[in-house]
Design an enzyme around this catalytic site. Sequence first.
Site, PDB file in Angstrom:
ATOM      1  N   SER A  21      54.302  22.897  50.743  1.00 58.77           N
ATOM      2  CA  SER A  21      53.253  23.619  50.012  1.00 58.77           C
ATOM      3  C   SER A  21      52.745  22.792  48.837  1.00 58.77           C
ATOM      4  O   SER A  21      53.259  21.709  48.549  1.00 58.77           O
ATOM      5  CB  SER A  21      53.824  24.945  49.490  1.00 58.77           C
ATOM      6  OG  SER A  21      54.791  24.685  48.476  1.00 58.77           O
ATOM      7  N   MET A  22      51.755  23.339  48.160  1.00 61.12           N
ATOM      8  CA  MET A  22      51.292  22.730  46.910  1.00 61.12           C
ATOM      9  C   MET A  22      52.478  22.690  45.938  1.00 61.12           C
ATOM     10  O   MET A  22      53.313  23.596  45.929  1.00 61.12           O
ATOM     11  CB  MET A  22      50.168  23.565  46.281  1.00 61.12           C
ATOM     12  CG  MET A  22      48.905  23.658  47.085  1.00 61.12           C
ATOM     13  SD  MET A  22      47.744  22.326  46.824  1.00 61.12           S
ATOM     14  CE  MET A  22      47.320  22.470  45.106  1.00 61.12           C
ATOM     15  N   SER A  24      55.109  20.868  45.863  1.00 62.34           N
ATOM     16  CA  SER A  24      56.449  20.641  46.424  1.00 62.34           C
ATOM     17  C   SER A  24      56.899  19.193  46.271  1.00 62.34           C
ATOM     18  O   SER A  24      58.055  18.880  46.568  1.00 62.34           O
ATOM     19  CB  SER A  24      56.486  21.048  47.905  1.00 62.34           C
ATOM     20  OG  SER A  24      55.600  20.245  48.668  1.00 62.34           O
ATOM     21  N   GLY A  25      56.021  18.303  45.836  1.00 63.47           N
ATOM     22  CA  GLY A  25      56.399  16.912  45.624  1.00 63.47           C
ATOM     23  C   GLY A  25      56.053  15.976  46.772  1.00 63.47           C
ATOM     24  O   GLY A  25      56.618  14.886  46.871  1.00 63.47           O
ATOM     25  N   ASP A  92      47.671   9.914  52.336  1.00 63.91           N
ATOM     26  CA  ASP A  92      47.893  11.147  51.577  1.00 63.91           C
ATOM     27  C   ASP A  92      46.843  12.191  51.942  1.00 63.91           C
ATOM     28  O   ASP A  92      45.763  11.857  52.419  1.00 63.91           O
ATOM     29  CB  ASP A  92      47.831  10.860  50.073  1.00 63.91           C
ATOM     30  CG  ASP A  92      48.441  11.971  49.231  1.00 63.91           C
ATOM     31  OD1 ASP A  92      49.318  12.697  49.746  1.00 63.91           O
ATOM     32  OD2 ASP A  92      48.053  12.123  48.064  1.00 63.91           O
ATOM     33  N   GLU A  93      47.172  13.448  51.709  1.00 66.64           N
ATOM     34  CA  GLU A  93      46.272  14.584  51.950  1.00 66.64           C
ATOM     35  C   GLU A  93      45.732  14.591  53.381  1.00 66.64           C
ATOM     36  O   GLU A  93      44.534  14.748  53.624  1.00 66.64           O
ATOM     37  CB  GLU A  93      45.136  14.602  50.922  1.00 66.64           C
ATOM     38  CG  GLU A  93      45.591  14.682  49.485  1.00 66.64           C
ATOM     39  CD  GLU A  93      46.265  15.995  49.094  1.00 66.64           C
ATOM     40  OE1 GLU A  93      46.330  16.925  49.932  1.00 66.64           O
ATOM     41  OE2 GLU A  93      46.733  16.093  47.954  1.00 66.64           O
ATOM     42  N   ALA A  94      46.628  14.423  54.331  1.00 68.52           N
ATOM     43  CA  ALA A  94      46.260  14.305  55.748  1.00 68.52           C
ATOM     44  C   ALA A  94      45.491  15.509  56.269  1.00 68.52           C
ATOM     45  O   ALA A  94      44.678  15.379  57.190  1.00 68.52           O
ATOM     46  CB  ALA A  94      47.513  14.089  56.591  1.00 68.52           C
ATOM     47  N   GLN A  95      45.697  16.675  55.679  1.00 62.25           N
ATOM     48  CA  GLN A  95      45.022  17.883  56.153  1.00 62.25           C
ATOM     49  C   GLN A  95      43.509  17.794  56.015  1.00 62.25           C
ATOM     50  O   GLN A  95      42.779  18.512  56.685  1.00 62.25           O
ATOM     51  CB  GLN A  95      45.549  19.138  55.455  1.00 62.25           C
ATOM     52  CG  GLN A  95      45.135  19.299  54.010  1.00 62.25           C
ATOM     53  CD  GLN A  95      45.983  18.514  53.020  1.00 62.25           C
ATOM     54  OE1 GLN A  95      46.942  17.849  53.396  1.00 62.25           O
ATOM     55  NE2 GLN A  95      45.632  18.596  51.738  1.00 62.25           N
ATOM     56  N   CYS A 152      59.388  34.420  41.275  1.00 59.44           N
ATOM     57  CA  CYS A 152      60.791  34.839  41.322  1.00 59.44           C
ATOM     58  C   CYS A 152      61.808  33.698  41.226  1.00 59.44           C
ATOM     59  O   CYS A 152      62.994  33.948  41.065  1.00 59.44           O
ATOM     60  CB  CYS A 152      61.054  35.636  42.597  1.00 59.44           C
ATOM     61  SG  CYS A 152      61.016  34.622  44.092  1.00 59.44           S
TER      62      CYS A 152
END
Length: 189
Positions: A21-22, A24-25, A92-95, A152
């Site tokens: 996810s965003m 997450s490193g 990077d940012e393959a999506q 949480c």
Amino acid sequence: MFIEPNIRGERRGWIEVICGSMFSGKTEELIRRLKRVKIANLKVEIFKPAVDIRYDETNIVSHDTNAIISTPIDNSQKILLLAQDADVIGIDEAQFFDPELANVCDELAYRGMRVIVAGLDMDYTGKPFGQMPFLLAKADYITKLHAICVKCGHIANYSYRKIPNEEQVMLGATDVYEPRCRTCYHDNK
């Protein structure tokens, strides 16, 4: 990991995918791996989608402001032209890339290159994002990273969009997105 010649003297390549996810490193891990490759004096070529100008127009920059120089491109086929002599390819940012990215990565690995790709595996709606499912299917190695849920404190797998916008692609950082666990993501939809 390094590229090792096989018995016949040819290099064997592979594909590594870093996803999550965003926050997450993912980019941080990509930069870490690429810097280690540079220390080993291997030839590295690094690419990012031209559309991603959040932190810098050319550098890949993590949310922690760690950076490495890259080449912005608008078409994954350009990687085949620009990376012909490389030992290792970073993406990077393959999506955000076009539908040919998985095939390009496959071709690079077949040529004997180590290909390290980072990207979001899910969009803000929790659905597979862009070319990531195809890259995950072709990957030899997969690293799934997790953020920490801002609600949480549990492991976060989802990128929650804080502002109303139904476009799948919306660039942003903490002003637009926050990491959430499965429960907190679904409770606040």
